[in-house]
Every structure is written in structure tokens, then in C-alpha cells.
Design an enzyme around this catalytic site. Structure first.
Site, PDB file in Angstrom:
ATOM      1  N   HIS A   2     -12.927   5.061  -3.115  1.00 38.70           N
ATOM      2  CA  HIS A   2     -11.899   4.298  -2.664  1.00 38.70           C
ATOM      3  C   HIS A   2     -12.142   2.415  -3.138  1.00 38.70           C
ATOM      4  CE1 HIS A   2      -8.866   4.113  -0.039  1.00 38.70           C
ATOM      5  NE2 HIS A   2      -9.350   3.444   1.142  1.00 38.70           N
TER       6      HIS A   2
ATOM      7  N   GLU B  68      -6.632  -6.048   5.293  1.00 36.76           N
ATOM      8  CA  GLU B  68      -6.809  -4.686   4.398  1.00 36.76           C
ATOM      9  C   GLU B  68      -7.186  -5.173   3.267  1.00 36.76           C
ATOM     10  OE1 GLU B  68      -3.777  -3.561   2.075  1.00 36.76           O
ATOM     11  OE2 GLU B  68      -5.419  -1.651   2.091  1.00 36.76           O
TER      12      GLU B  68
ATOM     13  N   CYS C 124       1.049  -1.150  -0.563  1.00 36.06           N
ATOM     14  CA  CYS C 124       0.511   0.105  -0.215  1.00 36.06           C
ATOM     15  C   CYS C 124       0.403   1.246  -0.056  1.00 36.06           C
ATOM     16  CB  CYS C 124      -1.132  -0.065   1.280  1.00 36.06           C
ATOM     17  SG  CYS C 124      -1.547   1.865   1.807  1.00 36.06           S
TER      18      CYS C 124
ATOM     19  N   THR D 164      -4.056   4.749   7.392  1.00 33.24           N
ATOM     20  CA  THR D 164      -3.156   4.538   6.655  1.00 33.24           C
ATOM     21  C   THR D 164      -2.299   5.791   5.563  1.00 33.24           C
ATOM     22  OG1 THR D 164      -4.525   2.806   5.665  1.00 33.24           O
ATOM     23  CG2 THR D 164      -3.177   3.045   4.596  1.00 33.24           C
TER      24      THR D 164
ATOM     25  N   CYS E 187      -4.583  -0.977  -7.109  1.00 28.61           N
ATOM     26  CA  CYS E 187      -3.384  -1.730  -6.263  1.00 28.61           C
ATOM     27  C   CYS E 187      -3.330  -3.061  -6.149  1.00 28.61           C
ATOM     28  CB  CYS E 187      -3.716  -0.307  -4.776  1.00 28.61           C
ATOM     29  SG  CYS E 187      -4.857  -0.742  -3.708  1.00 28.61           S
TER      30      CYS E 187
ATOM     31  N   GLU F  91      -0.776   1.864   9.593  1.00 25.97           N
ATOM     32  CA  GLU F  91      -1.605   2.783   9.845  1.00 25.97           C
ATOM     33  C   GLU F  91      -1.872   3.373  11.623  1.00 25.97           C
ATOM     34  OE1 GLU F  91      -1.952  -0.347   7.753  1.00 25.97           O
ATOM     35  OE2 GLU F  91      -3.329   1.262   6.107  1.00 25.97           O
TER      36      GLU F  91
ATOM     37  N   CYS G 223      -3.415   6.831  -1.404  1.00 19.59           N
ATOM     38  CA  CYS G 223      -5.586   7.011  -2.681  1.00 19.59           C
ATOM     39  C   CYS G 223      -5.992   7.208  -1.394  1.00 19.59           C
ATOM     40  CB  CYS G 223      -5.332   5.949  -2.866  1.00 19.59           C
ATOM     41  SG  CYS G 223      -5.833   4.495  -1.966  1.00 19.59           S
TER      42      CYS G 223
ATOM     43  N   TYR H 145      -9.633  -0.944  -5.121  1.00 22.30           N
ATOM     44  CA  TYR H 145      -8.978  -2.339  -4.933  1.00 22.30           C
ATOM     45  C   TYR H 145      -8.493  -2.896  -6.416  1.00 22.30           C
ATOM     46  CZ  TYR H 145      -9.106  -0.947  -0.339  1.00 22.30           C
ATOM     47  OH  TYR H 145      -8.779  -0.253   0.884  1.00 22.30           O
TER      48      TYR H 145
HETATM   49  C1  LIG Z   1      -5.350  -1.746   6.569  1.00 26.65           C
HETATM   50  C2  LIG Z   1      -6.443  -0.985   6.794  1.00 26.65           C
HETATM   51  C3  LIG Z   1      -6.377   0.140   6.614  1.00 26.65           C
HETATM   52  C4  LIG Z   1      -7.575   1.305   6.214  1.00 26.65           C
HETATM   53  N1  LIG Z   1      -7.695   2.364   6.446  1.00 26.65           N
HETATM   54  C5  LIG Z   1      -8.525   3.311   6.340  1.00 26.65           C
HETATM   55  C6  LIG Z   1      -8.045   4.814   6.341  1.00 26.65           C
HETATM   56  O1  LIG Z   1      -6.784   5.114   5.630  1.00 26.65           O
HETATM   57  N2  LIG Z   1      -8.657   5.779   6.297  1.00 26.65           N
HETATM   58  C7  LIG Z   1     -10.194   5.545   7.400  1.00 26.65           C
HETATM   59  O2  LIG Z   1     -10.757   6.344   7.963  1.00 26.65           O
HETATM   60  N3  LIG Z   1     -10.189   3.452   7.746  1.00 26.65           N
HETATM   61  C8  LIG Z   1      -9.763   2.844   7.231  1.00 26.65           C
HETATM   62  N4  LIG Z   1      -9.974   1.721   7.030  1.00 26.65           N
HETATM   63  C9  LIG Z   1     -11.055   1.635   7.490  1.00 26.65           C
HETATM   64  C10 LIG Z   1     -11.937   0.601   6.734  1.00 26.65           C
HETATM   65  O3  LIG Z   1     -13.017   1.304   6.721  1.00 26.65           O
HETATM   66  C11 LIG Z   1     -12.257  -0.490   8.117  1.00 26.65           C
HETATM   67  O4  LIG Z   1     -11.795  -1.416   8.712  1.00 26.65           O
HETATM   68  C12 LIG Z   1     -13.797  -0.786   7.921  1.00 26.65           C
HETATM   69  O5  LIG Z   1     -14.976   0.243   7.875  1.00 26.65           O
HETATM   70  C13 LIG Z   1     -14.694  -1.482   8.955  1.00 26.65           C
HETATM   71  O6  LIG Z   1     -14.010  -1.392  10.290  1.00 26.65           O
HETATM   72  P1  LIG Z   1     -14.136  -1.491  11.767  1.00 26.65           P
HETATM   73  O7  LIG Z   1     -12.579  -1.679  11.550  1.00 26.65           O
HETATM   74  O8  LIG Z   1     -14.454  -1.460  12.963  1.00 26.65           O
HETATM   75  O9  LIG Z   1     -14.727  -2.966  11.712  1.00 26.65           O
HETATM   76  P2  LIG Z   1     -16.441  -3.057  12.494  1.00 26.65           P
HETATM   77  O10 LIG Z   1     -17.504  -1.890  12.782  1.00 26.65           O
HETATM   78  O11 LIG Z   1     -16.174  -3.415  13.790  1.00 26.65           O
HETATM   79  O12 LIG Z   1     -16.535  -4.745  11.721  1.00 26.65           O
HETATM   80  C14 LIG Z   1     -16.894  -5.832  11.741  1.00 26.65           C
HETATM   81  C15 LIG Z   1     -17.476  -6.556  11.623  1.00 26.65           C
HETATM   82  O13 LIG Z   1     -18.546  -6.005  12.030  1.00 26.65           O
HETATM   83  C16 LIG Z   1     -20.123  -5.953  10.821  1.00 26.65           C
HETATM   84  N5  LIG Z   1     -20.801  -4.997  12.066  1.00 26.65           N
HETATM   85  C17 LIG Z   1     -20.218  -3.678  12.498  1.00 26.65           C
HETATM   86  N6  LIG Z   1     -21.049  -3.131  12.491  1.00 26.65           N
HETATM   87  C18 LIG Z   1     -22.410  -3.741  12.516  1.00 26.65           C
HETATM   88  C19 LIG Z   1     -23.587  -3.537  12.948  1.00 26.65           C
HETATM   89  N7  LIG Z   1     -23.521  -2.531  13.383  1.00 26.65           N
HETATM   90  N8  LIG Z   1     -24.051  -4.252  12.681  1.00 26.65           N
HETATM   91  C20 LIG Z   1     -24.161  -5.445  12.508  1.00 26.65           C
HETATM   92  N9  LIG Z   1     -22.667  -5.541  11.665  1.00 26.65           N
HETATM   93  C21 LIG Z   1     -22.695  -4.861  12.517  1.00 26.65           C
HETATM   94  C22 LIG Z   1     -19.215  -5.552   9.902  1.00 26.65           C
HETATM   95  O14 LIG Z   1     -19.978  -6.039   8.904  1.00 26.65           O
HETATM   96  C23 LIG Z   1     -18.097  -7.015  10.507  1.00 26.65           C
HETATM   97  O15 LIG Z   1     -17.924  -8.022   9.355  1.00 26.65           O
HETATM   98  C24 LIG Z   1      -8.349   0.770   6.917  1.00 26.65           C
HETATM   99  C25 LIG Z   1      -9.107  -0.495   7.684  1.00 26.65           C
HETATM  100  C26 LIG Z   1      -8.166  -1.424   7.566  1.00 26.65           C
HETATM  101  C27 LIG Z   1      -7.684  -3.033   7.866  1.00 26.65           C
END
Ligand SMILES: Cc1cc2nc3c(=O)[nH]c(=O)nc-3n(C[C@H](O)[C@H](O)[C@H](O)COP(=O)(O)OP(=O)(O)OC[C@H]3O[C@@H](n4cnc5c(N)ncnc54)[C@H](O)[C@@H]3O)c2cc1C
Length: 478
Positions: free
Chosen positions: A291, A442, A98, A189, A298, A256, A102, A295
Site C-alpha cells: 500500500h 490522508e 483517491c 476507503t 496516485c 471513508e 488500490c 503513494y
Molecule cells: C483517509 C484515510 C484513508 C484510510 N483508508 C484505509 C482503508 O481503506 N483501510 C484501512 O484498513 N485503513 C485505512 N486507513 C487507516 C490508516 O491505516 C490509519 O489511519 C493509520 O494506520 C493510523 O491509525 P489511526 O488513524 O488509528 O491513528 P493512531 O493509531 O491513533 O495514531 C495517531 C498517532 O499515535 C501514534 N501511535 C499509535 N499507537 C501508538 C502506540 N501504541 N505507541 C506509540 N504511538 C502510537 C501514531 O504513530 C500516530 O502518530 C485510512 C486512513 C485515512 C486517514
């Protein structure tokens, strides 16, 4: 535009508060834990000066008419959207990881669209402000971290229902000269080697959650901002030598952070949403769709490297002519090119927005990322199959370098006699690091978890239209 060296110098001039493994990182450019991430993002600056990639890496600003780095561009055509994907694939091929830039690129384009819409409906002045900010970003060739994801606390509750109100970023004070925000953004990120962060909401918001409807930009070293650097699979190997990290120059994933906004002041000229909760969902989806487009760019660049490394491992192991090995390589190529197809398609099928920039076809963009949540795992699974258990059990580099054990490793890990053992070890380590742990997570959660895409597919697929098609052929009157 900044050269790579100017980018590095610009980071040295910033003083962000960054903690990593119990200590403070003073210079992200010079610290071995962060340097590989700086190198990856540095490629986005370096390649902009390479005549071979000028068309992909640079653009003409729609705001100033000046030549700019494409990562600061507002897309002006579907051709720009296609070039974005090609650029991402090319840089993915060169870094194998990464390169982070982006996220801000997408947040900038999404904010351009949403501020225009909010102003039109609410009579606000966010868009004008945002254009001034865009010019500042373009003229200084800044790297902007896209800060959407809140830490979110109890997922079953909305922001205002949380036990702690700070689990989503919110406005705690409105002053004559600006606002004060508090909360934290997770998984950020490229944050430690960005110049600015662009905060945007993370979910749809009701009228009771107006204070959570906030978008604004601030420097990464603004007072009150604290970054806690994330631990990655094999992250500390970069302190030891160069073989075991696999990709020593560029690392894996985007470095991150958990970024805490501890009562941070933001002047009005950098505030682009302040309470207009009814636009939060559209904002999130616009950013996310841009965004998700990425995928098949990259990640396919990264997959190209994984496929190359896997094919090389087959050569090194002496198995390249086995029919099942060829078949598995074909499967990997198929998976990768399918992702690329989807990204090109959602770009080619993009359209001009009312604000004037171009936006992807959202239905197709969501298929890209949903595919990626499976295909990168499948590609990695096949890579592990072909490479052999070797990638999971290799000794330490230090033992390979040691007088007593080095010759034993050299002798007993030899395979194809035409290939030095060290090449086989190096390639295995590259594969091990690119196909495990953090890198795969990721592909799953970056740009949203799979369910977020499924919800959009269900909504955007227009099932009523499809039912109508079926009724017509079945000769059923509606
Ligand atoms: C390597 C990496 C880079 C990233 N980079 C960025 C970045 O640069 N900027 C940024 O803003 N974000 C970034 N993200 C964040 C990414 O958008 C989130 O990880 C993603 O939206 C999921 O949120 P979470 O990790 O909090 O997981 P969770 O929200 O905890 O999700 C875990 C599981 O629970 C489920 N879930 C969550 N909420 C609910 C609900 N209310 N009801 C039912 N099911 C639910 C989801 O569908 C999933 O299956 C990055 C993530 C990763 C892993």
C-alpha cells in the site's frame, strides 16, 4: 470485466446499511453525498475499456488465463508492479482524488502471500480457499475494500487488554459452517461503493490474542454490517452547486466509513486466517508495504493536478514570470517526481514470492510513504503561497450567481484581463479543496502513520552491514 455502467448497476443491486448525517443512504450511485466517490472508483472500470490504457489497466489472470481488470490481478513480474504505479498516477491525474480501489488490490496480493505461508507451516487450507475467492473476484470484476484498521481503543494496550474486547475485530463463535466476527474497522476507503470487504488483522498479536487473528471476506451488505459515512472537509458543498466543491465530479479523498461488524457470520470458504496469530505482523507489513508503494503513484497524479492548478493560478494572477514563483513550481515538481521515483524503484526492485506473485522492495516502499507524509504538505503549502489568500476568502457560489453581488465579485476579483473571473474562482476552489483538511490527513495517515514506516526503515536498513562498511574503511578489525 465490467464497464462503468455495469459497475454502477451492480452497486444498485446491493443493499448495504449506510448512515450519513442522521439519515440512511439508499443508493450510493444516486445519492449526492456518495455519487462523487462512485464516479472516482468508476474510472477504474471505465479506463479498462479505453484502448489507450489497455496495457496499464488490464492484465491476464495467472489463475484463469482470462483478461481481467488490473485491480484484481496478482502481480506476475516487476513490470506488473511498475505498471501498477503508472496506472495509479494516470488515474490520479484524471480524478484529482483517491479512486479507492488500490486498498483491496493490495489486501488481495498480501493475502495470497500470507495464506501460502500459513498453509506451509500449519498444514491449513487457506490458500486453496483464497485462490477460489480470487477467481470469484476476477471473474466478476469486483471492487474489494481492504479492511485492516481496527478502531484500537487505548493505543497503549493490546487487543485482549482493552476495556471493551470489541475494539479490535475478533472471532466470537466458531460454528460447523463458519465463524461469527464482531468489532469495527475505521477509515474504510471506498467501502460504500465496494462489493466486498476483506478483513485482515491490524497489528502483531500474541498467543493470548488468537481470536483477533482473523482474515475473511464478506459482502458489504452482509447481515450485521453497518457503515457510518465519514464527514469530509467541505463535504456538504456538493449539495449546493458545482464551483465551491472544487472537484464536483470526483470529490476529495475516498469516502471513508466506520464499518461495524455486529456479529457477522462468515462461511468457512471465505475464512483465510483463524487463530494463527504468529503471522499477523507479517500480514500487516505485507499489506502495508504494497500500500505504501502506491503513494508515489496516485498521490503524484493528484500532485500533478495541484501543480497544474497552481501554475494556472499564477497565470491568472499575472505572476507566472516572477522568479520566486517559477522556483516554487520547480520545488513542487521536484517533490512530486521524487515520490514517483521511489515508487518506481520499489517496484523495479521487487521480487517473486514463494506463493508466486511479486512483492515490492519493502525498504524502498516505506520511503515512498514516509516522503509523502511531508511532500504533500509542502506541495500544498507552496500551492497556497502562489495562489494567494483568495483561496481562503472567496465568497459563496450563490453570491457569485446572485443579481446584486455577482457583478461586484466579477469586477473586483478580475486579475489577468485575458482570463474570465469565473475561471480564476473555479481554479482557486479546486486548489482549496485539494490542498486542505481531509486530503492532507490522508497523505499523513493512509497506509499507516509515519512512525510505522520509520520502524520498518530502522529494521530493514541493515545497520550491521553499514557498520561493517565503515569499519572496513576505518581499518578496524571486527
Ligand atoms: C483517509 C484515510 C484513508 C484510510 N483508508 C484505509 C482503508 O481503506 N483501510 C484501512 O484498513 N485503513 C485505512 N486507513 C487507516 C490508516 O491505516 C490509519 O489511519 C493509520 O494506520 C493510523 O491509525 P489511526 O488513524 O488509528 O491513528 P493512531 O493509531 O491513533 O495514531 C495517531 C498517532 O499515535 C501514534 N501511535 C499509535 N499507537 C501508538 C502506540 N501504541 N505507541 C506509540 N504511538 C502510537 C501514531 O504513530 C500516530 O502518530 C485510512 C486512513 C485515512 C486517514
Amino acid at each position: 470485466m465490467m464497464t462503468k455502467e455495469q459497475y454502477f448497476d451492480s452497486l444498485r443491486r446491493l443493499k448495504p446499511v449506510i448512515y450519513c448525517n442522521g439519515r440512511r443512504i439508499e443508493s450510493v450511485v444516486d445519492d449526492p453525498m456518495t455519487r462523487p466517490h462512485v464516479n472516482s472508483a468508476g474510472k477504474t472500470y471505465e479506463l479498462a475499456f479505453d484502448p489507450q490504457y489497455e496495457d496499464l489497466m488490464t492484465a491476464t489472470s495467472s489463475l484463469t488465463g482470462r483478461k481481467i481488470n488490473r485491480f484484481t490481478h496478482l502481480h506476475q513480474s516487476t513490470d506488473d508492479l511498475v505498471k501498477k504505479v503508472k496506472m495509479l498516477r494516470m488515474i490520479g491525474q484524471q480524478t484529482g482524488t483517491c479512486f479507492q480501489r488500490c486498498v483491496g488490490f493490495d489486501a488481495l496480493n498480501a493475502t495470497f502471500i500470507v495464506t501460502h505461508k500459513v498453509d506451509k507451516e500449519c498444514g491449513t487450507e487457506y490458500h486453496k480457499r483464497f485462490i477460489e475467492y480470487m477467481k470469484y473476484v476476477q471473474d466478476n470484476d469486483l471492487m474489494v475494500a481492504g479492511s485492516m484498521t481496527d478502531v484500537k481503543g487505548d493505543r497503549s494496550k493490546k487487543p485482549g487488554q482493552q476495556a471493551d474486547p470489541d475494539l479490535y475485530v475478533h472471532i466470537v463463535e466458531k460454528r460447523q459452517d463458519g465463524i461469527v466476527i464482531r468489532g469495527a474497522k475505521a477509515h474504510q476507503t471506498g467501502m460504500v461503493n465496494s462489493h466486498e470487504l476483506l478483513v485482515l488483522p491490524t497489528t502483531n498479536l500474541g498467543a493470548g490474542d488468537k481470536d483477533y487473528a482473523v482474515a475473511c471476506a464478506l459482502p458489504v451488505d452482509a447481515p450485521g454490517v453497518v457503515h457510518i459515512f465519514g464527514r469530509q472537509t467541505n463535504g456538504e458543498r456538493r449539495l449546493e452547486g458545482d464551483i465551491d466543491t472544487g472537484n464536483a465530479e470526483f470529490a476529495i479523498v475516498g469516502g471513508e466509513t466506520l464499518t461495524v461488524l455486529n456479529d457477522v457470520f462468515v462461511p468457512w470458504e471465505r475464512v483465510f486466517m483463524c487463530g494463527e496469530h504468529q503471522f499477523a505482523q507479517e500480514y500487516v507489513e505485507t499489506f502495508a508495504s504494497y500500500h505504501r508503494q502506491n503513494y508515489g503513484g496516485c498521490k503524484v497524479g493528484v500532485a500533478d493536478v495541484i501543480i497544474g492548478a497552481t501554475a494556472a493560478m499564477a497565470d491568472y494572477n499575472g505572476t507566472p514570470n516572477a522568479s520566486h514563483i517559477k522556483d516554487k513550481l520547480i520545488e513542487m515538481i521536484h517533490q512530486a517526481e521524487t515520490m514517483y521515483n521511489c515508487s518506481i524503484a520499489c517496484s523495479a526492485e521487487g521480487h517473486r514470492t514463494e506463493a508466486g506473485n511479486y512483492y515490492v522492495n519493502t525498504l524502498l516502499a516505506n520511503t515512498v510513504k514516509l516522503n509523502c507524509t511531508r511532500t504533500m504538505y509542502e506541495i500544498s503549502r507552496l500551492a497556497h503561497d502562489i495562489a494567494g489568500g483568495f483561496i481562503a476568502t472567496l465568497p459563496y457560489e450563490a453570491d457569485y450567481r446572485a443579481e446584486e453581488t455577482g457583478p461586484l465579485i466579477e469586477k473586483y476579483f478580475a486579475a489577468n484581463p485575458a482570463v474570465p473571473t469565473e475561471h480564476r474562482i473555479r481554479m482557486a476552489r479546486l486548489l482549496e479543496n485539494m490542498t486542505g483538511g481531509t486530503a492532507l490527513a490522508e497523505a499523513m495517515h493512509g497506509a499507516g502513520s509515519p512512525q510505522a514506516m520509520r520502524v520498518m526503515l530502522y529494521r530493514e536498513a541493515n545497520l550491521e552491514h553499514k557498520k561493517g562498511l565503515a569499519r572496513k574503511l576505518a581499518k578496524i578489525q571486527a
